[in-house]
Enzyme design. Structure first.
Site, short mmCIF file in Angstrom:
data_model
loop_
_atom_site.label_atom_id
_atom_site.label_comp_id
_atom_site.label_asym_id
_atom_site.label_seq_id
_atom_site.Cartn_x
_atom_site.Cartn_y
_atom_site.Cartn_z
N GLU A 173 0.85 -1.21 0.00
CA GLU A 173 0.00 0.00 0.00
C GLU A 173 0.88 1.26 0.00
O GLU A 173 0.75 2.13 0.86
CB GLU A 173 -0.99 -0.02 1.19
CG GLU A 173 -1.97 -1.16 1.08
CD GLU A 173 -3.19 -1.08 2.00
OE1 GLU A 173 -3.24 -0.22 2.89
OE2 GLU A 173 -4.09 -1.92 1.81
N GLU A 295 -5.12 -8.69 -0.36
CA GLU A 295 -5.88 -8.36 0.86
C GLU A 295 -7.33 -8.20 0.47
O GLU A 295 -7.66 -7.38 -0.40
CB GLU A 295 -5.36 -7.07 1.51
CG GLU A 295 -4.05 -7.25 2.22
CD GLU A 295 -3.60 -6.02 3.01
OE1 GLU A 295 -4.45 -5.29 3.54
OE2 GLU A 295 -2.37 -5.81 3.07
O1 AHR Z 1 -5.09 -5.99 6.95
C1 AHR Z 1 -4.96 -4.84 7.73
C2 AHR Z 1 -4.31 -3.69 7.00
O2 AHR Z 1 -5.13 -3.27 5.95
C3 AHR Z 1 -2.99 -3.98 6.33
O3 AHR Z 1 -1.92 -3.90 7.20
C4 AHR Z 1 -2.90 -2.93 5.28
O4 AHR Z 1 -2.15 -3.33 4.17
C5 AHR Z 1 -4.35 -2.64 4.95
O5 AHR Z 1 -4.63 -1.29 4.93
#
Ligand code: AHR
Length: 490
Positions: A173, A295
């Site tokens: 990110e 994610e």
């Molecule tokens: O999964 C939790 C968080 O969400 C992670 O650390 C990040 O990559 C995302 O914003």
């Protein structure tokens, strides 16, 4: 009556088993207590790894695990987590609750956990606050067989043989917690860092670049244009947040309106994949760059009374519906989506496992991964489903979510969710290309807000499916409201 038609003659892409991957971050109780309890713990463990968790993950055939973050990855300095434990640096986990990170779980421990589970490691490198040299040396430490400072250090720390590491992502990110970068800047840094990630011996890295986390395709456009030829895959992050980031809503107490709102937002994954791959295609018409959704999952308010930085939430049948909808979407896009990693493995967000001391609970989401496991490395089959729109005026979803595949032995499996919170659904199923003589099924069903906890760990569980009738090559059955089934066709 709804109709599902599966065409065994319409063989599509292979469903990469890595779509059924997971993500484990140094966040809350995911690693510590969820995965790792230490060798001296009274909780049954092998080399510090919880035996119950390892066995549960083997059962769902976990193929790949991402580590050490997330946001944590961009502040993780891997050398802090190697060598004698008493010498390891104690640091602050600035992203997640400001708690002490004692680095007792590091590279060796992660590799040991993957070995016990039988999954592949997916390492996320630190670009946000780490140097090119540090990232380059991590790869050398893990994968070089010969004589070198990092390979020698690994041997000194008890690991003679190099590990096999294929999946490596440069940053996380980077548009947000990983450095607040603009895509132009990230693309240049990515090109720079990845240059020094070497292939040692027969270890061939599969290099992954940070993709977007919003519907805005600008990031995808710039990173693909400037760095597309230096990567094997680009990532996408998407969380299903019912309301907004300030008021996400409770994980267990929600209305039917919020249920359909959540499912509509989960189904949005399809649009995201289509819009981002469309942009990727501009720069990569031959589809050399894969898409990895590393994610995804639901994100609700934390359970009352728990540390807000630990992101601990319960998981209900609503989460099971989100998982079924999302995994069916990934199957349908398996020509481009080669890996996905639900967030996260244990005790964080849409966890498949919850732990408390020596107790473990398998969530409804875990059971969905169990029901879908026969799709791993199977061939996606063409299918048609007659659906109707259900939900509320504002939030409509298709009542059924379906995908079908043929495994290596030629057996067809269909996963189907009836996402209606209240209505059962009679279904007629036809199979083209094979005489249908038998259908067996496994099913998960419960009220939309049903969940498993430490007092009632089996409130929601998989059962054999009753009442399937096969006549004249057609199967008929009824899916209860809020249910997910796996059907095996013979
Ligand atoms: O999964 C939790 C968080 O969400 C992670 O650390 C990040 O990559 C995302 O914003």
């Amino acid at each position: 009556m709804s109709k599902i038609i599966v065409n065994k003659l319409d063989k599509k892409s292979t469903i990469n088993k890595n779509i059924y991957g997971n993500f484990s971050e140094h966040l809350g109780r995911c690693i510590y207590n969820g995965v790792f309890v230490g060798e001296d713990s009274s909780i049954p463990n092998v080399n510090g790894m919880r035996t119950d968790v390892v066995e549960a993950l083997k059962n769902i055939k976990l193929p790949v695990l991402r580590w050490p973050g997330g946001c944590f990855a961009d502040e993780y300095h891997w050398k802090d987590g190697i060598g004698p434990k008493e010498n390891r640096k104690r640091m602050v986990n600035t992203n997640w609750g400001g708690v002490v990170e004692d680095n007792s779980f590091g590279t060796h421990e992660f590799m040991e956990f993957c070995r016990q589970v039988g999954c592949e490691p997916y390492i996320n490198g630190n670009m946000g606050s780490g140097t090119v040299q540090e990232m380059s040396e991590w790869v050398e430490y893990m994968t070089f067989d010969g004589e070198s400072p990092m390979a020698n250090l690994r041997r000194e720390n008890g690991q003679d043989e190099p590990w096999k590491v294929k999946y490596f992502c440069v940053g996380n990110e980077s548009w947000g917690c990983g450095g607040n970068m603009r895509p132009e800047y990230y693309a240049d840094l990515y090109r720079h860092y990845q240059t020094f990630l070497r292939n040692y011996g027969d270890n061939k890295l599969y290099k992954i670049a940070v993709g977007p986390g919003t519907p805005d395709t600008h990031w995808t456009d710039v990173v693909m244009r400037e760095a597309g030829k230096y990567m094997n895959a680009l990532t996408l992050h998407y969380y299903t947040v019912p309301h907004d980031w300030q008021h996400k809503g409770s994980a267990t107490e929600f209305t039917e309106e919020e249920y359909y709102l959540t499912l509509r937002k989960a189904a949005y994954m399809d649009d995201l994949i289509v819009s981002h791959t469309h942009v990727m295609d501009r720069y990569d018409p031959e589809h050399k760059v894969d898409l990895i959704v590393d994610e995804w999952g639901t994100w609700f308010d934390v359970e009352p009374g728990t540390n807000p930085g630990f992101l601990y939430q319960q998981s209900t049948m609503r989460d099971a519906m989100v998982a079924a909808i999302t995994l069916n979407i990934f199957n349908h896009h398996s020509d481009r989506v080669v890996m996905a990693n639900i967030a996260q493995l244990a005790n964080v967000l849409q966890a498949v496992i919850l732990t408390e001391g020596d107790k473990m609970v398998l969530t409804p989401t875990y059971h969905v991964f169990d029901l879908f496991k026969s799709h791993q490395d199977a061939t996606l089959l063409g299918s048609f489903t007659e659906t109707k729109e259900i939900g509320t005026e504002e939030d409509k979803v298709a009542n059924l979510s379906v995908s079908a595949s043929e495994d290596k032995d030629g057996v067809v499996h269909v996963t189907v969710a009836n996402v209606s919170a209240t209505e059962s659904c009679p279904v007629e199923l036809n199979l083209l290309g094979q005489d249908l003589t038998s259908v067996t099924g496994r099913i998960l069903t419960g009220a939309m807000d049903a969940y498993n906890d430490f007092d009632t760990p089996n409130q929601v569980h998989i059962q054999p499916m009753e009442g399937i009738v096969v006549e004249n090559g057609e199967a008929k059955f009824t899916l209860p409201a809020c249910s997910v089934a796996e059907l095996t066709l013979g």
